[in-house]
Scaffold this active site. Structure first.
Site, PDB file in Angstrom:
ATOM      1  N   GLU A  79       0.716  -1.121  -0.017  1.00  0.00           N
ATOM      2  CA  GLU A  79       0.123  -0.112  -0.118  1.00  0.00           C
ATOM      3  C   GLU A  79       0.994   1.376  -0.069  1.00  0.00           C
ATOM      4  O   GLU A  79       1.854   1.164   0.646  1.00  0.00           O
ATOM      5  CB  GLU A  79      -0.970  -0.069   1.144  1.00  0.00           C
ATOM      6  CG  GLU A  79      -2.018  -1.093   1.183  1.00  0.00           C
ATOM      7  CD  GLU A  79      -3.100  -1.026   0.059  1.00  0.00           C
ATOM      8  OE1 GLU A  79      -3.104   0.135  -0.704  1.00  0.00           O
ATOM      9  OE2 GLU A  79      -3.722  -2.057  -0.193  1.00  0.00           O
ATOM     10  N   CYS A 143      -8.523  -2.362   7.759  1.00  0.00           N
ATOM     11  CA  CYS A 143      -7.155  -2.289   7.312  1.00  0.00           C
ATOM     12  C   CYS A 143      -6.547  -0.890   7.099  1.00  0.00           C
ATOM     13  O   CYS A 143      -5.402  -0.585   7.456  1.00  0.00           O
ATOM     14  CB  CYS A 143      -7.187  -3.128   5.728  1.00  0.00           C
ATOM     15  SG  CYS A 143      -7.099  -4.971   6.165  1.00  0.00           S
ATOM     16  N   HIS A 167      -1.344  -5.804   1.642  1.00  0.00           N
ATOM     17  CA  HIS A 167      -2.384  -6.653   1.606  1.00  0.00           C
ATOM     18  C   HIS A 167      -1.912  -7.947   0.874  1.00  0.00           C
ATOM     19  O   HIS A 167      -1.123  -8.163   0.107  1.00  0.00           O
ATOM     20  CB  HIS A 167      -3.508  -5.933   0.773  1.00  0.00           C
ATOM     21  CG  HIS A 167      -4.477  -5.093   1.408  1.00  0.00           C
ATOM     22  ND1 HIS A 167      -4.629  -3.964   1.400  1.00  0.00           N
ATOM     23  CD2 HIS A 167      -5.517  -5.694   2.351  1.00  0.00           C
ATOM     24  CE1 HIS A 167      -5.855  -3.578   2.277  1.00  0.00           C
ATOM     25  NE2 HIS A 167      -6.163  -4.658   2.733  1.00  0.00           N
TER      26      HIS A 167
END
Length: 216
Positions: A79, A143, A167
């Site tokens: 991310e 998340c 992820h």
């Protein structure tokens, strides 16, 4: 030995297994050379997850923190940015469903990961052959809540730690994958790719300039 904290989530909703926690445990049991990895399980609950995370950071005093979460991604997805919002189409494991709620009141709108994200995905692909990508959004569920909370903690505590969020895919035995609804990857392969992420993050303070954006 360099201390590293890796977090994964407890099972969510009807699932009895969460590969983010299984992968974190595999990294603890078989860490990259030169690292001491501590795996900590976070509740999939707003607020409580950040309390457990903060305690883990204080207790382990890591140089690097990488939080893991489950998502129907096609490979290891590093991310780029966490945003300061909870906006949930479904409840968390405690039944909470915040809408348009700031994670940190008066906090910055967003934080960027301090991992060398493009270098990480490049090295994962080159060293393992696994699919890997830079992701432009971690969503607005737990998340992202953990990702933002982690980066806010690292930005305000006055230490020189680095961190980010990754992820990972489902595993083949999970119902969504077994029914061909989502991509999957055996958790052992996921852990193999994540070892490269950890090694790359500790070895490099700077990123590489390669295209890894998105058109939508």
């Amino acid at each position: 030995m360099t201390r590293v904290l890796v977090t994964g989530f407890e099972p969510f909703a009807q699932d009895t297994y969460n590969p983010s926690w299984a992968a974190a445990q595999l990294l603890q049991d078989n860490p990259p050379d030169g690292m001491e990895v501590t795996a900590v399980q976070l509740p999939c609950v707003f607020g409580k997850s950040l309390h457990v995370l903060r305690q883990a950071v204080l207790e382990t005093d890591p140089a690097l923190v990488v939080s893991l979460g489950l998502s129907p991604r096609n490979g290891i997805s590093v991310e780029r940015v966490a945003i300061n919002i909870n906006d949930c189409p479904i409840p968390d494991n405690a039944g909470r469903q915040p809408v348009d709620e700031h994670i940190v009141p008066d906090g910055p709108a967003a934080y960027f990961s301090t991992l060398p994200i493009k270098r990480c995905v490049t090295e994962v692909h080159q060293q393992t052959g696994l699919k890997s990508e830079v992701s432009q959004t971690a969503g607005t569920f737990v998340c992202n809540h953990v990702f933002y909370g982690l980066m806010h903690l690292l930005a305000t505590e006055g230490k020189q730690r680095r961190g980010g969020f990754v992820h990972i895919p489902h595993t083949p035995e999970m119902p969504a994958a077994a029914n061909h609804f989502v991509p999957w990857l055996p958790v052992e392969d996921t852990a193999r790719g994540l070892r490269v992420v950890l090694s790359t993050a500790l070895a490099h303070d700077t990123d590489i300039a390669v295209a890894a954006g998105a058109t939508h």
